[in-house]
Design an enzyme around this catalytic site. Structure first.
Site, PDB file in Angstrom:
ATOM      1  CG  ASP A 224     -27.490 -74.503  10.576  1.00 33.69           C
ATOM      2  OD1 ASP A 224     -26.269 -74.624  10.470  1.00 33.69           O
ATOM      3  OD2 ASP A 224     -28.170 -75.098  11.442  1.00 33.69           O
TER       4      ASP A 224
ATOM      5  CE  LYS B 284     -27.138 -77.990  12.103  1.00 30.80           C
ATOM      6  NZ  LYS B 284     -27.578 -76.998  13.071  1.00 30.80           N
TER       7      LYS B 284
ATOM      8  N   GLY C 154     -23.594 -74.862  20.469  1.00 29.48           N
ATOM      9  CA  GLY C 154     -22.770 -74.402  21.597  1.00 29.48           C
ATOM     10  C   GLY C 154     -21.458 -75.163  21.627  1.00 29.48           C
TER      11      GLY C 154
ATOM     12  N   GLY D  82     -22.942 -68.420  21.625  1.00 23.14           N
ATOM     13  CA  GLY D  82     -22.147 -69.228  20.683  1.00 23.14           C
ATOM     14  C   GLY D  82     -22.977 -70.220  19.891  1.00 23.14           C
TER      15      GLY D  82
ATOM     16  CD  GLU E 248     -23.008 -88.038  15.575  1.00 21.53           C
ATOM     17  OE1 GLU E 248     -22.871 -89.225  15.288  1.00 21.53           O
ATOM     18  OE2 GLU E 248     -24.109 -87.456  15.493  1.00 21.53           O
TER      19      GLU E 248
ATOM     20  N   GLY F  98     -25.564 -80.748  16.787  1.00 30.71           N
ATOM     21  CA  GLY F  98     -24.598 -80.446  17.856  1.00 30.71           C
ATOM     22  C   GLY F  98     -24.196 -81.673  18.661  1.00 30.71           C
TER      23      GLY F  98
ATOM     24  CD  GLU G 202     -23.782 -72.069  11.361  1.00 31.28           C
ATOM     25  OE1 GLU G 202     -22.850 -72.212  10.576  1.00 31.28           O
ATOM     26  OE2 GLU G 202     -23.923 -72.779  12.377  1.00 31.28           O
TER      27      GLU G 202
ATOM     28  CE  LYS H 187     -23.747 -76.870  10.846  1.00 30.69           C
ATOM     29  NZ  LYS H 187     -23.925 -75.747  11.808  1.00 30.69           N
TER      30      LYS H 187
ATOM     31  CB  VAL I 187     -26.611 -83.539  11.875  1.00 30.26           C
ATOM     32  CG1 VAL I 187     -28.132 -83.489  11.938  1.00 30.26           C
ATOM     33  CG2 VAL I 187     -26.141 -83.637  10.441  1.00 30.26           C
TER      34      VAL I 187
HETATM   35  P1  NAP Z   1     -16.520 -69.129  14.013  1.00 24.76           P
HETATM   36  O1  NAP Z   1     -16.663 -68.775  15.440  1.00 24.76           O
HETATM   37  O2  NAP Z   1     -16.829 -68.126  12.974  1.00 24.76           O
HETATM   38  O3  NAP Z   1     -15.002 -69.638  13.815  1.00 24.76           O
HETATM   39  C1  NAP Z   1     -14.419 -69.852  12.569  1.00 24.76           C
HETATM   40  C2  NAP Z   1     -12.905 -70.016  12.751  1.00 24.76           C
HETATM   41  O4  NAP Z   1     -12.334 -70.374  11.501  1.00 24.76           O
HETATM   42  C3  NAP Z   1     -12.193 -68.758  13.221  1.00 24.76           C
HETATM   43  O5  NAP Z   1     -11.166 -69.086  14.124  1.00 24.76           O
HETATM   44  C4  NAP Z   1     -11.571 -68.181  11.945  1.00 24.76           C
HETATM   45  O6  NAP Z   1     -10.361 -67.506  12.154  1.00 24.76           O
HETATM   46  C5  NAP Z   1     -11.308 -69.444  11.153  1.00 24.76           C
HETATM   47  N1  NAP Z   1     -11.412 -69.230   9.709  1.00 24.76           N
HETATM   48  C6  NAP Z   1     -12.537 -68.985   8.996  1.00 24.76           C
HETATM   49  N2  NAP Z   1     -12.236 -68.854   7.680  1.00 24.76           N
HETATM   50  C7  NAP Z   1     -10.907 -69.025   7.584  1.00 24.76           C
HETATM   51  C8  NAP Z   1      -9.988 -68.991   6.512  1.00 24.76           C
HETATM   52  N3  NAP Z   1     -10.400 -68.775   5.252  1.00 24.76           N
HETATM   53  N4  NAP Z   1      -8.676 -69.223   6.767  1.00 24.76           N
HETATM   54  C9  NAP Z   1      -8.254 -69.441   8.023  1.00 24.76           C
HETATM   55  N5  NAP Z   1      -9.072 -69.494   9.096  1.00 24.76           N
HETATM   56  C10 NAP Z   1     -10.372 -69.272   8.877  1.00 24.76           C
HETATM   57  O7  NAP Z   1     -17.416 -70.412  13.662  1.00 24.76           O
HETATM   58  P2  NAP Z   1     -17.907 -71.547  14.657  1.00 24.76           P
HETATM   59  O8  NAP Z   1     -19.172 -71.139  15.337  1.00 24.76           O
HETATM   60  O9  NAP Z   1     -16.778 -72.014  15.500  1.00 24.76           O
HETATM   61  O10 NAP Z   1     -18.376 -72.680  13.628  1.00 24.76           O
HETATM   62  C11 NAP Z   1     -17.428 -73.434  12.937  1.00 24.76           C
HETATM   63  C12 NAP Z   1     -18.134 -74.557  12.171  1.00 24.76           C
HETATM   64  O11 NAP Z   1     -18.796 -75.431  13.092  1.00 24.76           O
HETATM   65  C13 NAP Z   1     -19.231 -74.104  11.209  1.00 24.76           C
HETATM   66  O12 NAP Z   1     -19.239 -74.958  10.091  1.00 24.76           O
HETATM   67  C14 NAP Z   1     -20.516 -74.292  11.996  1.00 24.76           C
HETATM   68  O13 NAP Z   1     -21.653 -74.488  11.172  1.00 24.76           O
HETATM   69  C15 NAP Z   1     -20.181 -75.555  12.744  1.00 24.76           C
HETATM   70  N6  NAP Z   1     -20.937 -75.797  13.976  1.00 24.76           N
HETATM   71  C16 NAP Z   1     -21.124 -74.778  14.854  1.00 24.76           C
HETATM   72  C17 NAP Z   1     -21.785 -75.031  16.053  1.00 24.76           C
HETATM   73  C18 NAP Z   1     -22.006 -73.940  17.064  1.00 24.76           C
HETATM   74  O14 NAP Z   1     -22.716 -74.190  18.042  1.00 24.76           O
HETATM   75  N7  NAP Z   1     -21.453 -72.745  16.886  1.00 24.76           N
HETATM   76  C19 NAP Z   1     -22.252 -76.329  16.324  1.00 24.76           C
HETATM   77  C20 NAP Z   1     -22.041 -77.334  15.400  1.00 24.76           C
HETATM   78  C21 NAP Z   1     -21.387 -77.066  14.226  1.00 24.76           C
HETATM   79  P3  NAP Z   1     -10.283 -66.135  13.023  1.00 24.76           P
HETATM   80  O15 NAP Z   1     -10.681 -66.521  14.412  1.00 24.76           O
HETATM   81  O16 NAP Z   1      -8.861 -65.710  12.946  1.00 24.76           O
HETATM   82  O17 NAP Z   1     -11.246 -65.193  12.389  1.00 24.76           O
HETATM   83  N1  HSE Z   2     -25.970 -72.446  14.195  1.00 29.83           N
HETATM   84  C1  HSE Z   2     -26.216 -73.817  14.437  1.00 29.83           C
HETATM   85  C2  HSE Z   2     -27.464 -73.952  15.260  1.00 29.83           C
HETATM   86  C3  HSE Z   2     -25.050 -74.421  15.167  1.00 29.83           C
HETATM   87  O1  HSE Z   2     -27.917 -72.949  15.842  1.00 29.83           O
HETATM   88  O2  HSE Z   2     -28.046 -75.044  15.315  1.00 29.83           O
HETATM   89  C4  HSE Z   2     -25.170 -75.924  15.353  1.00 29.83           C
HETATM   90  O3  HSE Z   2     -25.072 -76.601  14.148  1.00 29.83           O
END
Ligand code: NAP
Ligand code: HSE
Length: 452
Positions: free
Chosen positions: A222, A226, A323, A208, A150, A155, A211, A126, A153
């Site tokens: 965050d 969104k 999640g 999970g 999609e 999830g 952020e 986002k 914003v």
């Molecule tokens: P995360 O657990 O921190 O994972 C990030 C991943 O990207 C890791 O595998 C990391 O590698 C890799 N990475 C980060 N910077 C990098 C770089 N410069 N070069 C190469 N690899 C890199 O984050 P996440 O929770 O999965 O979230 C990812 C995205 O989805 C974010 O934009 C977040 O806002 C969005 N999002 C998250 C959720 C949620 O529920 N968590 C929901 C919707 C959207 P390593 O593993 O090797 O460190």
């Molecule tokens: N950190 C974000 C949240 C992940 O808690 O809503 C989903 O975008």
């Protein structure tokens, strides 16, 4: 024939994904953290379901990570992982780049590089969409590829596609709701189980939801990203540098949640935007929400987005806002759309593309009722004095109560509910009262959300 084809494209009809017959749909994944791992797991679990629906196998061809040796929640072949972005971005066999790294840079550069070489992009990021959406969409349009977001914003709650496709015939006057799962989880655990904010955040991280930098959740950034995306889709307005009224939940005390409950409210981190007289007012702030309202019932990791439309009336979209599995659901839907050639309404996308970064107001400039928690000297007529002084500054109150403070016999806590006023007037009144010694401390000020 060509005219028909153009008309079909404009309307967002399907056009088959061009690839060699018999070949798999190849995904190049940027990131294998919470979301990336969830996506790989879901694709694995859904192999049999997806193949007939997409028309070919869907496989992850390569995965960019930072650390090849880090333990992953799902076992993948070592050869799939790489630390070289070009292995994903320059691989001619990669059809769709799925960006789930997070952060602004280098995610932006990788997305633009993928578009430049003609790859479609699906992202959950986002921050990058909110800050650079206009440029990304313009480049994608120029190169004839899709960029879908999609999952960025709310999830697993479908909201981007419904706004762009299903509600394309509507005038939307307001959109508001809970778009951050982590803070909603924290507020629910604090209010219902009496947990401290830090304990509840640690749980949200384990599940999970948070952020990589949880300050983005707790501080409201965050949710602001969104809301900025929603404003672009709904009103064609990109809020430059995310300039909007933004307040996180970090200033809230357990006492505010207790007061809210006593007064018949829940406390929610609201993201709200409203068009009034040609100006889009937007903001993210902790709000008192009437207990009987639909939004007040949205607890835990659930998100909810209320949309006011002219043809379809009021709509409420709700479900798991964070999640790995819900996010994978949204990512896979976008991947399938791209694979099948299904476009979202290009007319609405064009609105987002050419939207003006002008005529943006702060939600705090619109009048609302407010909750005030103050500490004042314990003297006769203290409630009357607080109300009179607020009124001297044009802020009328509908209710006030006081409570002895446990460790003080010289100070009391005063809670006031104001009538409709601008936040600026409330703040002016409070700072004048502090200067005059009529208020010793301002515990908190929260906007009261109107029930719909
Ligand atoms: P995360 O657990 O921190 O994972 C990030 C991943 O990207 C890791 O595998 C990391 O590698 C890799 N990475 C980060 N910077 C990098 C770089 N410069 N070069 C190469 N690899 C890199 O984050 P996440 O929770 O999965 O979230 C990812 C995205 O989805 C974010 O934009 C977040 O806002 C969005 N999002 C998250 C959720 C949620 O529920 N968590 C929901 C919707 C959207 P390593 O593993 O090797 O460190
Ligand atoms: N950190 C974000 C949240 C992940 O808690 O809503 C989903 O975008």
């Amino acid at each position: 024939m060509l005219a028909e084809r153009v008309a079909a494209d404009e309307a967002g009809y399907t056009r088959p994904f061009v690839r060699d017959p018999g070949r798999a749909l190849n995904i190049g994944l940027l990131g294998m953290g919470v979301v990336g791992t969830g996506l790989i797991q879901a694709l694995h679990a859904k192999t049999a379901l997806l193949q007939p629906r997409v028309g070919c196998p869907v496989r992850v061809k390569s995965v960019l990570v930072r650390d090849l040796d880090k333990p992953r929640g799902f076992q993948v072949a070592r050869g799939l992982l790489t630390t070289r972005p070009e292995d994903v971005l320059n691989d001619p066999e990669v059809d769709i780049v799925v960006e789930v790294m997070g952060g602004e840079h280098p995610a932006l550069e990788y997305i633009l590089a993928a578009i430049e070489v003609g790859k479609h992009v699906v992202t959950a990021n986002k921050e990058v969409v909110a800050r650079h959406g206009r440029e990304i969409l313009a480049r994608a349009h120029h190169h004839g590829v899709q960029v879908r977001f999609e999952a960025s914003v709310a999830g697993g709650v479908p909201i981007v596609a419904p706004l762009l496709r299903d509600l394309a015939a509507n005038e939307i006057t307001s959109i508001r709701g809970i778009v951050n799962g982590t803070t909603n989880y924290i507020l629910s655990r604090m209010a219902q189980q009496g947990l401290e904010c830090g304990e509840a955040l640690a749980e949200a991280q384990r599940l999970g939801y948070a952020e990589a930098d949880p300050a983005k959740d707790v501080g409201g950034m965050d949710a602001a990203c969104k809301l900025s995306i929603l404003c672009a889709l709904v009103f064609g307005v990109w809020t430059k540098d995310l300039e909007m009224h933004r307040q996180g939940i970090n200033g809230l005390a357990r006492r505010d949640l207790e007061c809210a409950r006593e007064l018949g409210y829940a406390v929610k981190l609201m993201a709200s935007a409203k068009k009034v007289g040609g100006v889009v007012y937007s903001g993210v702030y902790p709000a008192f929400v009437p207990e009987g309202s639909a939004i007040a019932q949205v607890d835990g990791v659930l998100n909810a987005v209320e949309v006011e439309t002219d043809l379809a009336g009021p709509l409420l979209f709700t479900g798991q806002g964070a999640g790995p599995s819900p996010t994978a659901s949204a990512l896979i839907a976008d991947i399938m759309d791209v694979a099948l050639g299904t476009k979202l309404s290009t007319k609405a996308m064009r609105g987002a593309l050419h939207g003006e970064a002008a005529k943006v107001g702060r939600m705090a400039d619109l009048e609302a009722e407010h909750y005030l928690r103050l500490v004042v000297a314990d003297r006769p007529q203290r409630l009357t004095e607080v109300r009179r002084r607020l009124s001297d500054h044009g802020v009328e109150s509908s209710f006030a109560m006081f409570r002895e403070l446990p460790q003080s016999d010289s100070k009391v806590e005063v809670v006031v509910m104001t009538r409709r006023a601008k936040l600026a007037s409330v703040q002016q009144a409070l700072s004048a009262m502090q200067k005059a010694g009529a208020v010793l401390e301002v515990g908190n000020v929260c906007r009261v959300e109107e029930a719909r």
